[in-house]
Write a protein that holds these residues in place. Structure first.
Motif, mmCIF file in Angstrom:
data_model
loop_
_atom_site.group_PDB
_atom_site.id
_atom_site.type_symbol
_atom_site.label_atom_id
_atom_site.label_comp_id
_atom_site.label_asym_id
_atom_site.label_seq_id
_atom_site.Cartn_x
_atom_site.Cartn_y
_atom_site.Cartn_z
ATOM 1 N N ILE A 1 -4.836 -18.313 -5.998
ATOM 2 C CA ILE A 1 -5.132 -16.954 -6.463
ATOM 3 C C ILE A 1 -4.380 -15.926 -5.626
ATOM 4 O O ILE A 1 -3.798 -14.971 -6.147
ATOM 5 N N GLU A 2 -4.389 -16.145 -4.316
ATOM 6 C CA GLU A 2 -3.682 -15.228 -3.419
ATOM 7 C C GLU A 2 -2.182 -15.230 -3.707
ATOM 8 O O GLU A 2 -1.533 -14.180 -3.746
ATOM 9 N N SER A 3 -1.633 -16.436 -3.940
ATOM 10 C CA SER A 3 -0.214 -16.552 -4.262
ATOM 11 C C SER A 3 0.112 -15.856 -5.579
ATOM 12 O O SER A 3 1.150 -15.194 -5.708
ATOM 13 N N THR A 4 -0.791 -15.993 -6.561
ATOM 14 C CA THR A 4 -0.595 -15.347 -7.859
ATOM 15 C C THR A 4 -0.596 -13.829 -7.726
ATOM 16 O O THR A 4 0.264 -13.137 -8.288
ATOM 17 N N LEU A 5 -1.565 -13.300 -6.981
ATOM 18 C CA LEU A 5 -1.651 -11.846 -6.796
ATOM 19 C C LEU A 5 -0.447 -11.301 -6.044
ATOM 20 O O LEU A 5 0.100 -10.248 -6.390
ATOM 21 N N ASN A 6 -0.042 -12.039 -5.006
ATOM 22 C CA ASN A 6 1.133 -11.602 -4.236
ATOM 23 C C ASN A 6 2.379 -11.586 -5.110
ATOM 24 O O ASN A 6 3.187 -10.654 -5.043
ATOM 25 N N MET A 7 2.535 -12.623 -5.934
ATOM 26 C CA MET A 7 3.694 -12.690 -6.821
ATOM 27 C C MET A 7 3.643 -11.600 -7.887
ATOM 28 O O MET A 7 4.667 -11.019 -8.242
ATOM 29 N N PHE A 8 2.433 -11.306 -8.372
ATOM 30 C CA PHE A 8 2.287 -10.238 -9.376
ATOM 31 C C PHE A 8 2.753 -8.901 -8.809
ATOM 32 O O PHE A 8 3.518 -8.167 -9.449
ATOM 33 N N VAL A 9 2.302 -8.594 -7.607
ATOM 34 C CA VAL A 9 2.699 -7.330 -6.968
ATOM 35 C C VAL A 9 4.207 -7.312 -6.721
ATOM 36 O O VAL A 9 4.889 -6.315 -6.985
ATOM 37 N N PHE A 10 4.733 -8.447 -6.229
ATOM 38 C CA PHE A 10 6.168 -8.534 -5.945
ATOM 39 C C PHE A 10 6.988 -8.342 -7.217
ATOM 40 O O PHE A 10 7.941 -7.551 -7.249
ATOM 41 N N LEU A 11 6.614 -9.060 -8.285
ATOM 42 C CA LEU A 11 7.358 -8.958 -9.545
ATOM 43 C C LEU A 11 7.240 -7.564 -10.143
ATOM 44 O O LEU A 11 8.223 -7.019 -10.669
ATOM 45 N N ALA A 12 6.037 -6.984 -10.084
ATOM 46 C CA ALA A 12 5.835 -5.651 -10.653
ATOM 47 C C ALA A 12 6.729 -4.625 -9.964
ATOM 48 O O ALA A 12 7.400 -3.815 -10.625
ATOM 49 N N LEU A 13 6.751 -4.676 -8.641
ATOM 50 C CA LEU A 13 7.577 -3.727 -7.889
ATOM 51 C C LEU A 13 9.061 -3.996 -8.104
ATOM 52 O O LEU A 13 9.849 -3.071 -8.351
ATOM 53 N N GLU A 14 9.434 -5.281 -8.025
ATOM 54 C CA GLU A 14 10.848 -5.628 -8.134
ATOM 55 C C GLU A 14 11.399 -5.317 -9.525
ATOM 56 O O GLU A 14 12.434 -4.646 -9.659
ATOM 57 N N LEU A 15 10.726 -5.800 -10.573
ATOM 58 C CA LEU A 15 11.255 -5.640 -11.924
ATOM 59 C C LEU A 15 11.214 -4.183 -12.389
ATOM 60 O O LEU A 15 12.121 -3.727 -13.082
ATOM 61 N N THR A 16 10.168 -3.448 -12.000
ATOM 62 C CA THR A 16 10.102 -2.037 -12.350
ATOM 63 C C THR A 16 11.247 -1.264 -11.701
ATOM 64 O O THR A 16 11.942 -0.473 -12.348
ATOM 65 N N THR A 17 11.450 -1.521 -10.408
ATOM 66 C CA THR A 17 12.529 -0.846 -9.683
ATOM 67 C C THR A 17 13.891 -1.210 -10.264
ATOM 68 O O THR A 17 14.737 -0.333 -10.507
ATOM 69 N N LEU A 18 14.104 -2.523 -10.487
ATOM 70 C CA LEU A 18 15.385 -2.972 -11.028
ATOM 71 C C LEU A 18 15.654 -2.364 -12.402
ATOM 72 O O LEU A 18 16.764 -1.891 -12.681
ATOM 73 N N PHE A 19 14.639 -2.369 -13.262
ATOM 74 C CA PHE A 19 14.837 -1.853 -14.614
ATOM 75 C C PHE A 19 15.203 -0.372 -14.574
ATOM 76 O O PHE A 19 16.156 0.065 -15.244
ATOM 77 N N LEU A 20 14.455 0.413 -13.802
ATOM 78 C CA LEU A 20 14.717 1.851 -13.742
ATOM 79 C C LEU A 20 16.073 2.159 -13.121
ATOM 80 O O LEU A 20 16.839 2.986 -13.639
ATOM 81 N N VAL A 21 16.377 1.491 -12.012
ATOM 82 C CA VAL A 21 17.640 1.761 -11.314
ATOM 83 C C VAL A 21 18.839 1.355 -12.169
ATOM 84 O O VAL A 21 19.791 2.125 -12.343
ATOM 85 N N ILE A 22 18.779 0.124 -12.713
ATOM 86 C CA ILE A 22 19.919 -0.366 -13.505
ATOM 87 C C ILE A 22 20.065 0.436 -14.795
ATOM 88 O O ILE A 22 21.182 0.772 -15.203
#
Length: 301
Positions: free
Chosen positions: A5-26
């Motif tokens: 569960i902890e790994s899932t939550l950490n990955m969710f936060v990581f993906l949300a931040l990474e993909l949102t940033t990448l999408f907006l910047v690119i």
């Protein structure tokens, strides 16, 4: 269970931040490029005449350090620029699989022969798939709205009684933000699914079902790779661990191509651009590339 569960939550936060940033910047950078380079020039550069556009798109994909998901906003820009459909698909296939970082890691981890093999397979299959799908008329499965430039407000503030011109930078941002809101539902679903799979599917399981003794190890590895959101740059170092657990190198090759070339996250995002027929064709190409490369690798090395 708590660790998963902890790994899932950490990955969710990581993906949300990474993909949102990448999408907006690119998306914003693509908007800037389109402002200074007219669509007609991009269309001419990536035209499919005599196959030059396909080769240019393949090498453009090779030098852009995009993961499978961050390729999407660039793809939207190519659609709006009316770039050739075939070259656009070549870029879609080649970009997440080929970039200097991935090739460098392949060379360090497996040697230059394997890196050259990987590069050759990715280039040949990407270009061939782009040409074939274009000839078969798959352009009809692109959603019509993807060709339309997102309109932006001509006023910096809707509350202002007196309209004032909007700077080009703000116009690009407004278009970028509207694109992001349109793709947000797909992004949220893909992030959630990717995080759950990452948290609850251990490396030991992958190695056990795709071990050297399993005759179906390569196709199984290719299929397993798709639900995983793991960049090729991260998958390559992980592959040494999988090999030590008993996974064959051919299966590792298939896993890397399946995961980097068509992660489930990317497939969900592509739904915002393509109709189902094009999504299926995309998956068939990537799976065929993964299985073919893994099998050929096992025979040659």
């Amino acid at each position: 269970m708590n660790e998963s569960i902890e790994s899932t939550l950490n990955m969710f936060v990581f993906l949300a931040l990474e993909l949102t940033t990448l999408f907006l910047v690119i998306s914003y950078l693509v908007g800037v490029i389109q402002y200074y380079i007219p669509p007609s020039k991009i269309e001419a550069l990536l035209s499919s005449k005599k196959g030059k556009g396909h080769i240019i798109a393949a090498f453009l994909g090779a030098i852009t350090p995009f993961c499978s998901c961050s390729t999407i906003p660039f793809l939207k820009g190519l659609l709006r620029a009316r770039a050739g459909f075939g070259p656009m698909l070549v870029f879609l296939f080649a970009s997440p699989l080929l970039n200097p970082i991935v090739l460098g890691l392949f060379t360090v981890t497996f040697g230059w022969q394997v890196a050259l093999f990987y590069f050759s397979v990715a280039i040949i299959v990407s270009v061939s798939a782009g040409v074939i799908l274009e000839k078969l008329g798959f352009e009809q499965y692109v959603k019509e709205e993807d060709y339309i430039e997102t309109p932006s407000s001509g006023c910096a503030s809707k509350c202002s009684t007196k309209e004032r011109p909007v700077s080009k930078w703000l116009k690009i941002w407004q278009s970028t933000w509207k694109d992001f809101k349109a793709v947000l539902p797909y992004l949220a679903i893909s992030i959630t699914v990717g995080a759950v799979i990452h948290g609850f599917v251990p490396a030991e399981f992958i190695a056990s079902v795709a071990n050297k003794d399993n005759l179906l190890a390569i196709p199984i590895a290719a299929v397993i790779g798709i639900p995983l959101y793991i960049r090729a740059a991260a998958m390559i170092p992980l592959s040494s661990v999988l090999v030590s657990m008993g996974m064959g190198l051919g299966a590792v090759m298939a896993l890397i191509i399946g995961s980097a070339g068509a992660s489930l996250t990317e497939v969900i995002l592509l739904k915002s651009l393509f109709k189902n027929q094009m999504i299926i064709a995309f998956l068939v190409v990537v799976l065929s590339m993964a299985v073919g490369a893994g099998t050929l690798y096992s025979l040659l090395f």
